[in-house]
Design an enzyme around this catalytic site. Structure first.
Site, PDB file in Angstrom:
ATOM      1  N   VAL A 144      43.121  38.428  26.982  1.00 56.71           N
ATOM      2  CA  VAL A 144      42.339  39.858  27.294  1.00 56.71           C
ATOM      3  C   VAL A 144      43.222  40.902  27.992  1.00 56.71           C
ATOM      4  O   VAL A 144      42.728  41.975  28.133  1.00 56.71           O
ATOM      5  CB  VAL A 144      40.951  39.664  27.923  1.00 56.71           C
ATOM      6  CG1 VAL A 144      40.126  38.707  26.591  1.00 56.71           C
ATOM      7  CG2 VAL A 144      40.803  38.991  29.093  1.00 56.71           C
ATOM      8  N   TYR A 190      38.080  41.238  42.933  1.00 54.85           N
ATOM      9  CA  TYR A 190      37.034  40.795  42.218  1.00 54.85           C
ATOM     10  C   TYR A 190      35.688  41.414  42.104  1.00 54.85           C
ATOM     11  O   TYR A 190      35.360  41.871  40.973  1.00 54.85           O
ATOM     12  CB  TYR A 190      36.685  39.122  42.559  1.00 54.85           C
ATOM     13  CG  TYR A 190      35.855  38.383  41.730  1.00 54.85           C
ATOM     14  CD1 TYR A 190      36.453  37.982  40.379  1.00 54.85           C
ATOM     15  CD2 TYR A 190      34.692  37.926  42.057  1.00 54.85           C
ATOM     16  CE1 TYR A 190      35.313  37.203  39.708  1.00 54.85           C
ATOM     17  CE2 TYR A 190      33.783  37.156  41.274  1.00 54.85           C
ATOM     18  CZ  TYR A 190      34.303  36.908  40.066  1.00 54.85           C
ATOM     19  OH  TYR A 190      33.280  36.034  39.310  1.00 54.85           O
ATOM     20  N   GLY A 220      25.954  21.585  10.236  1.00 55.16           N
ATOM     21  CA  GLY A 220      25.323  22.695   9.800  1.00 55.16           C
ATOM     22  C   GLY A 220      26.387  23.505   8.896  1.00 55.16           C
ATOM     23  O   GLY A 220      27.558  23.279   8.829  1.00 55.16           O
ATOM     24  N   ARG A 270      36.475  26.763  28.433  1.00 53.52           N
ATOM     25  CA  ARG A 270      35.912  25.747  29.411  1.00 53.52           C
ATOM     26  C   ARG A 270      34.865  26.528  30.301  1.00 53.52           C
ATOM     27  O   ARG A 270      34.458  27.760  29.953  1.00 53.52           O
ATOM     28  CB  ARG A 270      36.968  25.145  30.593  1.00 53.52           C
ATOM     29  CG  ARG A 270      37.517  26.532  31.585  1.00 53.52           C
ATOM     30  CD  ARG A 270      38.438  25.894  32.501  1.00 53.52           C
ATOM     31  NE  ARG A 270      38.796  26.889  33.444  1.00 53.52           N
ATOM     32  CZ  ARG A 270      39.545  26.697  34.459  1.00 53.52           C
ATOM     33  NH1 ARG A 270      40.569  25.769  34.701  1.00 53.52           N
ATOM     34  NH2 ARG A 270      39.651  27.652  35.517  1.00 53.52           N
ATOM     35  N   GLY A 323      26.613  27.105  11.608  1.00 55.89           N
ATOM     36  CA  GLY A 323      26.951  26.973  13.217  1.00 55.89           C
ATOM     37  C   GLY A 323      28.333  26.129  13.486  1.00 55.89           C
ATOM     38  O   GLY A 323      28.184  25.013  13.212  1.00 55.89           O
ATOM     39  N   ALA A 329      35.523  44.418  43.096  1.00 56.39           N
ATOM     40  CA  ALA A 329      35.336  45.832  42.323  1.00 56.39           C
ATOM     41  C   ALA A 329      35.539  45.618  40.898  1.00 56.39           C
ATOM     42  O   ALA A 329      34.834  46.523  40.147  1.00 56.39           O
ATOM     43  CB  ALA A 329      36.768  46.483  42.764  1.00 56.39           C
TER      44      ALA A 329
HETATM   45  P1  NAD Z   1      36.451  29.264  34.554  1.00 62.01           P
HETATM   46  O1  NAD Z   1      37.770  29.548  35.435  1.00 62.01           O
HETATM   47  O2  NAD Z   1      36.184  27.939  34.505  1.00 62.01           O
HETATM   48  O3  NAD Z   1      36.874  29.855  33.149  1.00 62.01           O
HETATM   49  C1  NAD Z   1      37.248  30.895  32.740  1.00 62.01           C
HETATM   50  C2  NAD Z   1      37.964  30.893  31.503  1.00 62.01           C
HETATM   51  O4  NAD Z   1      38.703  32.202  31.248  1.00 62.01           O
HETATM   52  C3  NAD Z   1      38.996  30.028  31.424  1.00 62.01           C
HETATM   53  O5  NAD Z   1      39.075  29.115  30.309  1.00 62.01           O
HETATM   54  C4  NAD Z   1      40.211  30.845  31.212  1.00 62.01           C
HETATM   55  O6  NAD Z   1      41.654  30.167  30.793  1.00 62.01           O
HETATM   56  C5  NAD Z   1      40.047  32.292  30.593  1.00 62.01           C
HETATM   57  N1  NAD Z   1      40.759  33.155  30.852  1.00 62.01           N
HETATM   58  C6  NAD Z   1      41.516  33.590  31.872  1.00 62.01           C
HETATM   59  N2  NAD Z   1      42.104  34.562  31.740  1.00 62.01           N
HETATM   60  C7  NAD Z   1      42.051  35.007  30.378  1.00 62.01           C
HETATM   61  C8  NAD Z   1      42.588  36.063  29.660  1.00 62.01           C
HETATM   62  N3  NAD Z   1      43.418  36.779  30.311  1.00 62.01           N
HETATM   63  N4  NAD Z   1      42.177  36.134  28.463  1.00 62.01           N
HETATM   64  C9  NAD Z   1      41.264  35.133  27.911  1.00 62.01           C
HETATM   65  N5  NAD Z   1      40.673  34.040  28.615  1.00 62.01           N
HETATM   66  C10 NAD Z   1      41.238  34.055  29.938  1.00 62.01           C
HETATM   67  O7  NAD Z   1      35.293  30.246  35.153  1.00 62.01           O
HETATM   68  P2  NAD Z   1      33.713  30.229  35.010  1.00 62.01           P
HETATM   69  O8  NAD Z   1      33.275  29.972  36.335  1.00 62.01           O
HETATM   70  O9  NAD Z   1      33.393  29.622  33.424  1.00 62.01           O
HETATM   71  O10 NAD Z   1      33.583  31.832  34.899  1.00 62.01           O
HETATM   72  C11 NAD Z   1      33.093  32.567  33.760  1.00 62.01           C
HETATM   73  C12 NAD Z   1      32.870  33.910  33.852  1.00 62.01           C
HETATM   74  O11 NAD Z   1      31.635  34.009  34.832  1.00 62.01           O
HETATM   75  C13 NAD Z   1      33.783  34.700  34.956  1.00 62.01           C
HETATM   76  O12 NAD Z   1      33.888  36.030  34.465  1.00 62.01           O
HETATM   77  C14 NAD Z   1      33.476  34.617  36.044  1.00 62.01           C
HETATM   78  O13 NAD Z   1      34.184  35.783  36.832  1.00 62.01           O
HETATM   79  C15 NAD Z   1      32.038  34.599  36.137  1.00 62.01           C
HETATM   80  N6  NAD Z   1      31.314  34.158  37.203  1.00 62.01           N
HETATM   81  C16 NAD Z   1      31.379  32.828  37.638  1.00 62.01           C
HETATM   82  C17 NAD Z   1      30.757  32.437  38.687  1.00 62.01           C
HETATM   83  C18 NAD Z   1      30.956  31.000  39.132  1.00 62.01           C
HETATM   84  O14 NAD Z   1      30.260  30.531  40.218  1.00 62.01           O
HETATM   85  N7  NAD Z   1      31.612  30.035  38.448  1.00 62.01           N
HETATM   86  C19 NAD Z   1      29.893  33.154  39.456  1.00 62.01           C
HETATM   87  C20 NAD Z   1      29.959  34.359  38.830  1.00 62.01           C
HETATM   88  C21 NAD Z   1      30.592  34.911  38.046  1.00 62.01           C
END
Ligand code: NAD
Length: 246
Positions: free
Chosen positions: A63, A154, A51, A17, A54, A156
């Protein structure tokens, strides 16, 4: 929209997602075979962009679990022969002020966001070194540079990701592997939808461009760093934050 990533095999973590899903869709739409790796998939598989190459395949991979990463990556290499593009996007928050932060809240966030990025790189890089080609993009956050009350764990973890990015960029440059990061600001996903209206309004005041970013804004930056146009860019952290930190 096709062109650019034909023949590439990409792994995107946290791709069920949000930002990761958008990155996976865009890579597949431009010709890559994409493995969307996530701990869980709540939605049914999407219609493929079509395609010959893709397409998006799913892999259940955690992870924060070394065995899951090793067996997952080995399975992907066996099925598709290589991994040329790696996007370490999986990330979580467990917010709390330091004085109330439990050890488990600290260690879970570090294990997913920082050690998870290390685990994925450790598992994928040997195949990239053998192929003498690789593109790695790690997803950081604006709070790595800014700091943010309630997010010591977060911030850190993301600052760690940026240090890891620069170090791997130096270690792997001679093998034609680039390693960069994208640092999003406030992006409209489940992570930020959890905030109250008041908190969102306060945050918007900090964004010179005056809007939340979209997953597509972040995906564009990630695809640039994965593509040939960025082949002379390594060790860089690209801010995608509407100007809130510069
Ligand atoms: P989200 O919560 O919508 O999606 C994160 C996805 O990571 C989820 O599908 C979840 O199931 C998966 N996930 C969680 N733990 C996991 C694990 N142990 N192994 C595999 N997958 C795992 O978050 P997002 O907003 O799409 O964020 C994506 C990235 O962007 C993250 O690294 C987040 O820190 C970073 N980020 C987001 C924002 C924001 O405003 N949304 C801002 C800065 C950085």
């Amino acid at each position: 929209m096709r062109g650019g990533f034909e023949g590439q095999v990409a792994v995107v973590t946290g791709a069920a997602r949000g930002i990761g899903r958008e990155i996976a869709r865009r890579l597949a739409a431009t010709g890559a075979l994409v493995v969307a790796a996530d701990v869980r998939f709540d939605d049914p598989p999407e219609t493929q962009p079509g395609g010959e190459e893709g397409r998006i395949e799913r892999a259940v991979l955690d992870v924060s679990d070394g065995v899951s990463v090793e067996t997952g990556v080995a399975g992907i290499l066996e099925s598709y022969g290589k991994i040329s593009l790696l996007v370490n996007n999986a990330g979580i928050t467990r917010d709390s002020l330091l004085m109330r932060m439990k050890k488990e809240e600290w260690s879970t966030v570090i294990s997913v966001n920082l050690t998870g990025t290390y685990r994925m790189c450790r598992a994928v890089v040997p195949a990239m070194v053998r192929a003498r080609y690789g593109r790695i993009v790690n997803v950081s956050s604006v709070v790595a540079g800014l700091g943010n009350p309630g997010q010591a764990n977060y911030a850190a973890s993301k600052a760690g990701v940026e240090g890891l990015t620069r170090t791997l960029a130096r270690e792997l440059a001679s093998r034609n592997i680039t390693v960069n990061a994208v640092a999003p600001g406030f992006i409209d996903t489940a992570m930020t939808r959890a905030l109250s209206e008041e908190a969102r309004a306060r945050l918007l005041d900090l964004v010179p461009l005056g809007r939340l970013g979209s997953p597509a804004d972040v995906a564009s930056a990630v695809l640039f760093l994965l593509g040939e146009e960025a082949s002379y860019v390594t060790g860089h952290v690209l801010n995608v934050n509407g100007g809130m930190y510069m």
